[in-house]
Design a protein around this motif. Structure first.
Motif, PDB file in Angstrom:
ATOM      1  N   SER A  10       0.842  -1.199   0.000  1.00 32.64           N
ATOM      2  CA  SER A  10       0.000   0.000   0.000  1.00 32.64           C
ATOM      3  C   SER A  10       0.878   1.251   0.000  1.00 32.64           C
ATOM      4  CB  SER A  10      -0.892   0.035   1.238  1.00 32.64           C
ATOM      5  OG  SER A  10      -1.508  -1.195   1.450  1.00 32.64           O
ATOM      6  N   PHE A  11       2.012   1.154   0.694  1.00 29.00           N
ATOM      7  CA  PHE A  11       2.969   2.264   0.772  1.00 29.00           C
ATOM      8  C   PHE A  11       2.265   3.591   1.078  1.00 29.00           C
ATOM      9  CE2 PHE A  11       4.878  -0.750  -2.421  1.00 29.00           C
ATOM     10  CZ  PHE A  11       5.726  -1.359  -1.510  1.00 29.00           C
ATOM     11  N   ASP A  12       1.506   3.588   2.170  1.00 32.10           N
ATOM     12  CA  ASP A  12       0.707   4.756   2.576  1.00 32.10           C
ATOM     13  C   ASP A  12       1.145   5.233   3.954  1.00 32.10           C
ATOM     14  OD1 ASP A  12      -1.222   6.697   2.525  1.00 32.10           O
ATOM     15  OD2 ASP A  12      -2.860   5.372   3.120  1.00 32.10           O
ATOM     16  N   PRO A  13       2.370   5.780   4.088  1.00 27.24           N
ATOM     17  CA  PRO A  13       3.321   6.100   3.021  1.00 27.24           C
ATOM     18  C   PRO A  13       4.438   5.037   2.904  1.00 27.24           C
ATOM     19  CG  PRO A  13       4.025   7.168   5.042  1.00 27.24           C
ATOM     20  CD  PRO A  13       2.766   6.390   5.379  1.00 27.24           C
ATOM     21  N   PHE A  14       5.275   5.227   1.852  1.00 26.00           N
ATOM     22  CA  PHE A  14       6.510   4.465   1.656  1.00 26.00           C
ATOM     23  C   PHE A  14       7.511   4.951   2.712  1.00 26.00           C
ATOM     24  CE2 PHE A  14      10.580   3.513  -0.405  1.00 26.00           C
ATOM     25  CZ  PHE A  14      10.341   2.315  -1.042  1.00 26.00           C
ATOM     26  N   THR A  15       8.135   4.016   3.444  1.00 27.32           N
ATOM     27  CA  THR A  15       8.982   4.386   4.589  1.00 27.32           C
ATOM     28  C   THR A  15      10.446   3.999   4.360  1.00 27.32           C
ATOM     29  OG1 THR A  15       8.855   2.260   5.733  1.00 27.32           O
ATOM     30  CG2 THR A  15       6.998   3.769   6.058  1.00 27.32           C
ATOM     31  N   LYS A  16      11.289   4.369   5.330  1.00 28.65           N
ATOM     32  CA  LYS A  16      12.690   3.947   5.269  1.00 28.65           C
ATOM     33  C   LYS A  16      12.818   2.428   5.396  1.00 28.65           C
ATOM     34  CE  LYS A  16      15.326   8.022   6.510  1.00 28.65           C
ATOM     35  NZ  LYS A  16      16.226   8.671   7.485  1.00 28.65           N
ATOM     36  N   GLY A  17      11.853   1.800   6.062  1.00 28.50           N
ATOM     37  CA  GLY A  17      11.838   0.336   6.141  1.00 28.50           C
ATOM     38  C   GLY A  17      11.638  -0.273   4.760  1.00 28.50           C
ATOM     39  N   HIS A  18      10.716   0.302   3.990  1.00 24.45           N
ATOM     40  CA  HIS A  18      10.481  -0.159   2.614  1.00 24.45           C
ATOM     41  C   HIS A  18      11.714   0.091   1.741  1.00 24.45           C
ATOM     42  CE1 HIS A  18       6.009   0.743   3.602  1.00 24.45           C
ATOM     43  NE2 HIS A  18       6.164  -0.563   3.598  1.00 24.45           N
ATOM     44  N   GLU A  19      12.292   1.277   1.894  1.00 21.08           N
ATOM     45  CA  GLU A  19      13.484   1.619   1.101  1.00 21.08           C
ATOM     46  C   GLU A  19      14.597   0.592   1.334  1.00 21.08           C
ATOM     47  OE1 GLU A  19      15.903   4.790   2.587  1.00 21.08           O
ATOM     48  OE2 GLU A  19      16.470   5.455   0.576  1.00 21.08           O
ATOM     49  N   ASP A  20      14.768   0.218   2.603  1.00 23.38           N
ATOM     50  CA  ASP A  20      15.806  -0.747   2.964  1.00 23.38           C
ATOM     51  C   ASP A  20      15.574  -2.090   2.273  1.00 23.38           C
ATOM     52  OD1 ASP A  20      17.973  -1.798   4.778  1.00 23.38           O
ATOM     53  OD2 ASP A  20      16.297  -2.985   5.547  1.00 23.38           O
ATOM     54  N   ILE A  21      14.317  -2.536   2.227  1.00 20.09           N
ATOM     55  CA  ILE A  21      13.998  -3.812   1.568  1.00 20.09           C
ATOM     56  C   ILE A  21      14.330  -3.713   0.077  1.00 20.09           C
ATOM     57  CG2 ILE A  21      12.105  -5.399   0.941  1.00 20.09           C
ATOM     58  CD1 ILE A  21      12.827  -5.546   3.929  1.00 20.09           C
ATOM     59  N   VAL A  22      13.987  -2.591  -0.554  1.00 20.97           N
ATOM     60  CA  VAL A  22      14.249  -2.415  -1.996  1.00 20.97           C
ATOM     61  C   VAL A  22      15.756  -2.422  -2.263  1.00 20.97           C
ATOM     62  CG1 VAL A  22      14.072  -0.814  -3.950  1.00 20.97           C
ATOM     63  CG2 VAL A  22      12.107  -1.154  -2.442  1.00 20.97           C
ATOM     64  N   LEU A  23      16.511  -1.665  -1.484  1.00 19.39           N
ATOM     65  CA  LEU A  23      17.958  -1.564  -1.736  1.00 19.39           C
ATOM     66  C   LEU A  23      18.650  -2.913  -1.520  1.00 19.39           C
ATOM     67  CD1 LEU A  23      18.717   1.943  -0.198  1.00 19.39           C
ATOM     68  CD2 LEU A  23      18.429   1.334  -2.620  1.00 19.39           C
ATOM     69  N   ARG A  24      18.222  -3.654  -0.506  1.00 19.64           N
ATOM     70  CA  ARG A  24      18.797  -4.985  -0.292  1.00 19.64           C
ATOM     71  C   ARG A  24      18.336  -5.947  -1.380  1.00 19.64           C
ATOM     72  NH1 ARG A  24      16.680  -5.924   5.398  1.00 19.64           N
ATOM     73  NH2 ARG A  24      17.596  -8.000   5.185  1.00 19.64           N
ATOM     74  N   GLY A  25      17.128  -5.765  -1.867  1.00 17.23           N
ATOM     75  CA  GLY A  25      16.606  -6.604  -2.945  1.00 17.23           C
ATOM     76  C   GLY A  25      17.405  -6.454  -4.232  1.00 17.23           C
ATOM     77  N   LEU A  26      18.016  -5.303  -4.404  1.00 19.02           N
ATOM     78  CA  LEU A  26      18.812  -5.074  -5.628  1.00 19.02           C
ATOM     79  C   LEU A  26      20.005  -6.011  -5.717  1.00 19.02           C
ATOM     80  CD1 LEU A  26      19.044  -1.236  -6.298  1.00 19.02           C
ATOM     81  CD2 LEU A  26      17.772  -2.985  -7.558  1.00 19.02           C
ATOM     82  N   LYS A  27      20.409  -6.588  -4.580  1.00 13.30           N
ATOM     83  CA  LYS A  27      21.517  -7.561  -4.613  1.00 13.30           C
ATOM     84  C   LYS A  27      21.026  -8.909  -5.145  1.00 13.30           C
ATOM     85  CE  LYS A  27      23.510  -5.416  -0.561  1.00 13.30           C
ATOM     86  NZ  LYS A  27      23.276  -5.493   0.879  1.00 13.30           N
ATOM     87  N   LEU A  28      19.712  -9.098  -5.139  1.00 14.15           N
ATOM     88  CA  LEU A  28      19.143 -10.383  -5.557  1.00 14.15           C
ATOM     89  C   LEU A  28      18.519 -10.334  -6.949  1.00 14.15           C
ATOM     90  CD1 LEU A  28      17.201 -11.187  -2.237  1.00 14.15           C
ATOM     91  CD2 LEU A  28      19.422 -12.097  -2.925  1.00 14.15           C
ATOM     92  N   PHE A  29      18.029  -9.155  -7.338  1.00 17.21           N
ATOM     93  CA  PHE A  29      17.253  -9.043  -8.576  1.00 17.21           C
ATOM     94  C   PHE A  29      17.846  -8.005  -9.525  1.00 17.21           C
ATOM     95  CE2 PHE A  29      14.279  -9.993  -5.049  1.00 17.21           C
ATOM     96  CZ  PHE A  29      14.004 -11.304  -5.398  1.00 17.21           C
ATOM     97  N   ASP A  30      17.621  -8.218 -10.834  1.00 14.08           N
ATOM     98  CA  ASP A  30      18.109  -7.249 -11.832  1.00 14.08           C
ATOM     99  C   ASP A  30      17.215  -6.010 -11.865  1.00 14.08           C
ATOM    100  OD1 ASP A  30      20.158  -9.010 -12.778  1.00 14.08           O
ATOM    101  OD2 ASP A  30      18.565 -10.170 -13.749  1.00 14.08           O
ATOM    102  N   GLU A  31      15.921  -6.239 -11.653  1.00 11.51           N
ATOM    103  CA  GLU A  31      14.961  -5.120 -11.686  1.00 11.51           C
ATOM    104  C   GLU A  31      13.959  -5.298 -10.557  1.00 11.51           C
ATOM    105  OE1 GLU A  31      12.659  -4.409 -15.266  1.00 11.51           O
ATOM    106  OE2 GLU A  31      14.477  -4.696 -16.456  1.00 11.51           O
ATOM    107  N   ILE A  32      13.556  -4.192  -9.977  1.00  8.10           N
ATOM    108  CA  ILE A  32      12.488  -4.235  -8.967  1.00  8.10           C
ATOM    109  C   ILE A  32      11.410  -3.224  -9.361  1.00  8.10           C
ATOM    110  CG2 ILE A  32      11.850  -3.839  -6.546  1.00  8.10           C
ATOM    111  CD1 ILE A  32      14.655  -4.736  -5.754  1.00  8.10           C
ATOM    112  N   ILE A  33      10.188  -3.718  -9.426  1.00 13.80           N
ATOM    113  CA  ILE A  33       9.046  -2.838  -9.690  1.00 13.80           C
ATOM    114  C   ILE A  33       8.318  -2.626  -8.361  1.00 13.80           C
ATOM    115  CG2 ILE A  33       6.874  -2.547 -10.948  1.00 13.80           C
ATOM    116  CD1 ILE A  33       7.998  -4.717 -12.934  1.00 13.80           C
ATOM    117  N   ILE A  34       8.306  -1.402  -7.900  1.00 13.45           N
ATOM    118  CA  ILE A  34       7.546  -1.073  -6.688  1.00 13.45           C
ATOM    119  C   ILE A  34       6.109  -0.850  -7.146  1.00 13.45           C
ATOM    120  CG2 ILE A  34       7.272   0.565  -4.782  1.00 13.45           C
ATOM    121  CD1 ILE A  34      10.334   1.170  -5.152  1.00 13.45           C
TER     122      ILE A  34
END
Ligand code: ADP
Length: 151
Positions: A10-34
Motif C-alpha cells: 500500500s505504501f501509505d506512506p513508503f517508509t525507510k523500512g520499505h526503502e531498505d527492503i528495496v535496496l537490499r533486494g537489488l543484490k538479488l534481482f536485476d529489476e524491482i518494480i515497486i
C-alpha cells in the motif's frame, strides 16, 4: 533472463523500512518494480497514490533498475503481466509472518511459478510502520526521520 521482482504494497506512506527492503533486494534481482496497490481492505488512503508514486520515483531516480507503478488488480496477475517471477516482501515480526504466509499461499495458488521472497527488516527500521507514521502526521508530529524523502 532478467530476474524481475515486484515489491507490492500500500505504501501509505513508503517508509525507510520499505526503502531498505528495496535496496537490499537489488543484490538479488536485476529489476524491482515497486507496485502501489489499491488494497480493498484499505480503500481510503491517507497519502494520495499519485503523490506517493512521485515521491518514491524521486527517491530512486539515480537507480534505473527500480520503477514505480500503481495497480488495482490481483498482485499475482500484475506480476504475470510484468514478467516478474518474484514477489519481494518484508518481515518485521510474527504478526507480519502470519499475514505474509497467508498471502504467499494464495499467490502461489493463483500463479504457481511466482516465488515470494522475504527479507527480515534491518534492526533500525523494525519499529517503522506506515500506520504509525499516519497517526503521528495526522496530529502534526514530525515524521521526516522515518521517510526517505521529504513530504
Ligand atoms: P501491505 O498493505 O501490502 O501490507 P505495506 O505498504 O504495509 O503493504 O507493506 C509492504 C511490505 O513491506 C510488507 O511486506 C510489509 O511487511 C513490509 N514492511 C513494512 N514496513 C516494514 C519495515 N519497517 N521493515 C521491513 N519491511 C516492512
Amino acid at each position: 533472463m532478467k530476474k524481475i521482482a515486484l515489491f507490492p504494497g500500500s505504501f501509505d506512506p513508503f517508509t525507510k523500512g520499505h526503502e531498505d527492503i528495496v535496496l537490499r533486494g537489488l543484490k538479488l534481482f536485476d529489476e524491482i518494480i515497486i507496485a502501489i496497490g489499491y488494497n480493498s481492505a484499505k480503500s481510503d488512503r491517507y497519502f494520495k497514490i499519485d503523490f506517493m508514486k512521485e515521491r518514491i520515483e524521486s527517491t530512486f531516480k539515480h537507480l534505473p533498475q527500480i520503477s514505480v507503478q500503481t495497480y488495482s488488480k490481483l498482485t499475482a496477475e500484475f506480476a504475470r503481466e510484468n514478467q516478474a517471477k518474484f514477489l519481494l516482501r518484508g518481515l518485521r515480526n510474527t504478526t507480519d509472518f502470519e499475514y505474509e504466509n497467508t498471502i504467499a499461499q494464495v499467490n502461489k495458488h493463483l500463479h504457481s511459478e511466482l516465488e515470494s521472497i522475504f527479507l527480515i527488516t534491518s534492526p533500525p527500521y523494525a519499529s517503522i510502520s506506515s500506520s504509525i507514521i499516519r497517526e503521528v502526521h495526522r496530529y502534526g508530529g514530525d515524521v521526516s526521520a522515518m521517510l526517505p524523502y521529504s513530504l
